[in-house]
Design a protein around this motif. Structure first.
Motif, PDB file in Angstrom:
ATOM      1  N   ASP A 197      -6.298   6.838   6.171  1.00 54.42           N
ATOM      2  CA  ASP A 197      -6.210   6.109   4.904  1.00 54.42           C
ATOM      3  C   ASP A 197      -7.470   5.277   4.648  1.00 54.42           C
ATOM      4  O   ASP A 197      -8.043   5.323   3.571  1.00 54.42           O
ATOM      5  CB  ASP A 197      -4.978   5.200   4.891  1.00 54.42           C
ATOM      6  N   ASP A 245      -9.375   7.741   2.023  1.00 55.96           N
ATOM      7  CA  ASP A 245      -8.654   7.557   0.767  1.00 55.96           C
ATOM      8  C   ASP A 245      -9.342   6.478  -0.082  1.00 55.96           C
ATOM      9  O   ASP A 245      -9.288   5.291   0.260  1.00 55.96           O
ATOM     10  CB  ASP A 245      -7.208   7.155   1.057  1.00 55.96           C
ATOM     11  N   SER A 256       0.865  -1.188   0.000  1.00 58.43           N
ATOM     12  CA  SER A 256       0.000   0.000   0.000  1.00 58.43           C
ATOM     13  C   SER A 256       0.897   1.231   0.000  1.00 58.43           C
ATOM     14  O   SER A 256       1.648   1.427   0.955  1.00 58.43           O
ATOM     15  CB  SER A 256      -0.901   0.041   1.232  1.00 58.43           C
ATOM     16  N   GLU A 301      -7.238   3.403  -1.024  1.00 62.62           N
ATOM     17  CA  GLU A 301      -7.039   2.455   0.079  1.00 62.62           C
ATOM     18  C   GLU A 301      -8.319   1.657   0.310  1.00 62.62           C
ATOM     19  O   GLU A 301      -8.284   0.439   0.498  1.00 62.62           O
ATOM     20  CB  GLU A 301      -6.621   3.191   1.348  1.00 62.62           C
ATOM     21  N   ARG A 325      -3.246   5.196   9.506  1.00 62.07           N
ATOM     22  CA  ARG A 325      -4.097   4.106   9.017  1.00 62.07           C
ATOM     23  C   ARG A 325      -5.583   4.481   9.055  1.00 62.07           C
ATOM     24  O   ARG A 325      -6.334   4.112   8.159  1.00 62.07           O
ATOM     25  CB  ARG A 325      -3.862   2.827   9.828  1.00 62.07           C
ATOM     26  N   GLY A 345       2.119   8.620   7.619  1.00 59.12           N
ATOM     27  CA  GLY A 345       0.735   8.289   7.273  1.00 59.12           C
ATOM     28  C   GLY A 345      -0.052   7.907   8.512  1.00 59.12           C
ATOM     29  O   GLY A 345       0.500   7.732   9.593  1.00 59.12           O
ATOM     30  N   ARG A 366       0.331   3.992   0.855  1.00 60.39           N
ATOM     31  CA  ARG A 366       0.054   4.830   2.010  1.00 60.39           C
ATOM     32  C   ARG A 366       0.771   4.351   3.268  1.00 60.39           C
ATOM     33  O   ARG A 366       0.777   5.021   4.289  1.00 60.39           O
ATOM     34  CB  ARG A 366      -1.453   4.918   2.242  1.00 60.39           C
TER      35      ARG A 366
END
Length: 174
Positions: free
Chosen positions: A48, A52, A36, A55, A45, A43, A38
């Protein structure tokens, strides 16, 4: 970040990263970033998974994955709900994501460490079923080493080798 953990990350032939108690990515190895994009230091989690679209597309069981992430986050933070970082993150996600609001309102608390099976639809290698281990780093404030690994001899093992090869070539081409 302890230097020994950074060395370990660089030696692992599996996607691995370190996350803090607010699910911030503190460090990641190249194969984690190939899994990933990301998964890079800096970043988060939660952001994301909830904000995102790229993601979100990687998780065919997105609501299940998101629910587990929120429950683990709630466990990680514990009773430290007056912390400004916590307030900022929950406020941002509550405003931006109806799914986060719904899951946060359930008040589920989950275990952050341990092993779970994760299904990922990777844009380059297709569907992967990986085991995710979260290991608490001793002497830390809920900092976890997260490692994804396939079952031996599985289709996912071959696809992960292919992803590692692709990531290695991309690094050489730079």
């Amino acid at each position: 970040m302890p230097p020994g953990i950074l060395k370990l990350l660089s030696l692992l032939d599996l996607p691995a990263f370190v996350e803090g108690r607010y699910l911030d990515v503190l460090a990641a190895n190249p194969l984690a970033t190939a899994l990933s994009p990301r998964l890079v230091a800096g970043g988060n989690r939660l952001r994301d998974v909830f904000l995102d679209p790229a993601e979100q597309a990687m998780f065919p069981q997105q609501e299940r994955a998101a629910a587990a992430l929120v429950a683990g986050f709630r466990e990680s933070v514990g009773t430290d709900v007056d912390d400004p970082r916590f307030i900022e993150l929950v406020g941002e996600l509550s405003l931006a994501s109806p799914l986060f609001r719904e899951l946060w309102a359930r008040h589920d608390v989950g275990v952050l460490s341990g092993s779970v099976s994760v299904q990922i639809d990777h844009p380059q290698v297709g569907q992967l079923v990986l085991n995710r281990e979260k290991l608490l780093l001793s002497g830390s404030d809920r900092v976890m080493l997260v490692i994804y690994h396939p079952d031996a001899g599985s289709d996912a093992a071959e696809k992960l080798r292919m992803l590692a090869s692709l990531a290695s070539r991309a690094t050489l081409d730079r």
